[in-house]
Design a protein around this motif. Sequence first.
Motif, PDB file in Angstrom:
ATOM      1  N   ALA A  15       0.568  -1.320   0.207  1.00  0.00           N
ATOM      2  CA  ALA A  15       0.190  -0.044  -0.098  1.00  0.00           C
ATOM      3  C   ALA A  15       0.865   1.521  -0.512  1.00  0.00           C
ATOM      4  N   MET A  16       1.781   1.466   1.055  1.00  0.00           N
ATOM      5  CA  MET A  16       2.624   2.350   0.830  1.00  0.00           C
ATOM      6  C   MET A  16       3.908   2.783  -0.457  1.00  0.00           C
ATOM      7  N   PHE A  17       4.337   2.121  -0.897  1.00  0.00           N
ATOM      8  CA  PHE A  17       5.029   1.414  -1.566  1.00  0.00           C
ATOM      9  C   PHE A  17       4.193   1.723  -2.995  1.00  0.00           C
ATOM     10  N   ASN A  18       2.432   2.044  -3.441  1.00  0.00           N
ATOM     11  CA  ASN A  18       1.516   1.926  -4.822  1.00  0.00           C
ATOM     12  C   ASN A  18       1.473   3.469  -4.189  1.00  0.00           C
ATOM     13  N   LEU A  19       1.414   4.469  -3.234  1.00  0.00           N
ATOM     14  CA  LEU A  19       0.837   5.985  -2.312  1.00  0.00           C
ATOM     15  C   LEU A  19       2.412   6.325  -3.269  1.00  0.00           C
ATOM     16  N   TRP A  20       3.945   5.953  -2.334  1.00  0.00           N
ATOM     17  CA  TRP A  20       4.755   6.804  -3.016  1.00  0.00           C
ATOM     18  C   TRP A  20       5.036   6.191  -4.658  1.00  0.00           C
ATOM     19  N   LEU A  21       4.580   5.330  -5.356  1.00  0.00           N
ATOM     20  CA  LEU A  21       4.770   5.360  -6.872  1.00  0.00           C
ATOM     21  C   LEU A  21       3.528   6.310  -7.583  1.00  0.00           C
ATOM     22  N   ILE A  22       2.374   6.385  -7.590  1.00  0.00           N
ATOM     23  CA  ILE A  22       1.530   7.640  -7.312  1.00  0.00           C
ATOM     24  C   ILE A  22       1.634   9.083  -8.054  1.00  0.00           C
ATOM     25  N   THR A  23       2.213   9.002  -6.361  1.00  0.00           N
ATOM     26  CA  THR A  23       2.574  10.285  -6.428  1.00  0.00           C
ATOM     27  C   THR A  23       4.195  10.793  -7.071  1.00  0.00           C
ATOM     28  N   VAL A  24       5.271  10.181  -7.172  1.00  0.00           N
ATOM     29  CA  VAL A  24       5.683  10.163  -7.831  1.00  0.00           C
ATOM     30  C   VAL A  24       5.704  10.256  -9.328  1.00  0.00           C
ATOM     31  N   ARG A  25       5.021  10.058  -9.877  1.00  0.00           N
ATOM     32  CA  ARG A  25       4.007   9.060 -11.131  1.00  0.00           C
ATOM     33  C   ARG A  25       3.530  10.546 -11.800  1.00  0.00           C
ATOM     34  N   PHE A  26       2.259  11.254 -11.234  1.00  0.00           N
ATOM     35  CA  PHE A  26       1.436  11.637 -11.037  1.00  0.00           C
ATOM     36  C   PHE A  26       1.807  13.467 -10.357  1.00  0.00           C
TER      37      PHE A  26
END
Length: 470
Positions: free
Chosen positions: A444-455
């Motif tokens: 969950a935390m990885f996906n949150l980071w990835l969404i933030t850093v992508r978009f």
Amino acid sequence: MSVTSSDSAAYSGALEGSNAKRGLWSSRLAFILAATGSAVGLGNIWKFPYVTGENGGGAFVLVYLLCIAVVGIPIMMAEVMIGRRGGCSPVKSLSLIAERDRLNSAWKLVGAVGILAGFLILSFYSVIGGWAISYVGTTASGQLAGQSAEAVGAIFSGLLSDPTTLLAWHTLFMALVMVVVARGVRSGLERAVSILMPALFVLLLIVVGYAMTTGHFGQAAAFLFQPDFSKLTTSGILVALGHAFFTLSLGMAVMMAYGSYLPKNISIAKTSMAVSVIDTGVALLAGLAIFPIVFANGLEPGAGPGLIFQTLPLAFGQMPMGSLFGTLFFVLLIFAAWTSGISLLEPIVEWLEERKGMNRTVSTLGAGIVCWALGIASILSLNLWSDFAPLGFVPMLEGKTIFDLLDFFTANIMLPLGGLLVALFAGWVMSRQAMERELSLSPAMFNLWLITVRFVTPVAVAVVFIYNLM
């Protein structure tokens, strides 16, 4: 193109081999102190108070904290991750990662842009560090005691108009930086920050304690922490976003270089958050140290860049024990600038060691002397060359001296561009599997980071980039 498990194992071994012969931070605390030392600099103690004053106080601070969370921390994690994954200088780390994941080798230029930006920043940052050294003697000798605003302004103007004196202080500051970097990771960087950072915190707390005796501490706290959104403009929001990005030493390859010395068993996420929290805490403490003194003397909190070298010296000159606490304040400023200067020189020294095969001392001397020589142009642009605007034929650069141009291009173009490219590389290009291994976050935390850093992060940085150019 797929990569076999044997390729993956061989490459992981290559990465570990590249790191095995290099120094590593001895502990998580050592990395936090070093990274915080890089982040805590003139931006916290000089720039943050005056941009807060210019943009209305509490509402600006609230937006700034939000920007640290959604822009600063994700990019810091990405930079540290790239550095540790590659285990080399920023350029070589990106090159190795690109080779492993069958990516375009041009991505290594992201590291080169960061190294160049940090090198150029250090050339004029050292000049400002020299101002702080000069003001220790000026304050300690009592020259500011009882002086009028005009007299205090004349002292600063006199310093800027004297190239010989500026050169001496610039030389001393660069020498302090080079001595530490030449000694390497454990004996130089780590030992220096283990002394300088605790000393910086103690000095800052002493100055805050002094500010509490002025009778205006409550007013300063209200100014910083009670948001009045009627005072917040669109420009203020973008300034907060830009400052949140720059205050963490992002976009200049520093965190990649420091990350390359980070042992594999240390959490990137936890250390990045710790550095961000401490850096922000120092900025807020600097506000609590400065604004009570400003308010106690009926001065203007939005005094701009002159707040530290003109407004505050005037205040110290009027207050009981002002010479003592003014001296402590400028020693604090030197420590903050020194730890940042060390981090700005480190990436290019690391690159020279790898690329040119130089030993640590020679690479430090070579890079340091070139940076020192470039700083002379900034010194002369403050006096003898003050009318020289090399790119004055460009409307947006009209009237900008060499000093101004170095500041403008690094802060408004190179750093945002570097940060944007790091976010794109980490968010869209780098192997997800590799990122999951390095970051060791819950799904969950990885996906949150990835969404933030992508978009979120690329859009925010792009907005700042375009705004600064306009």
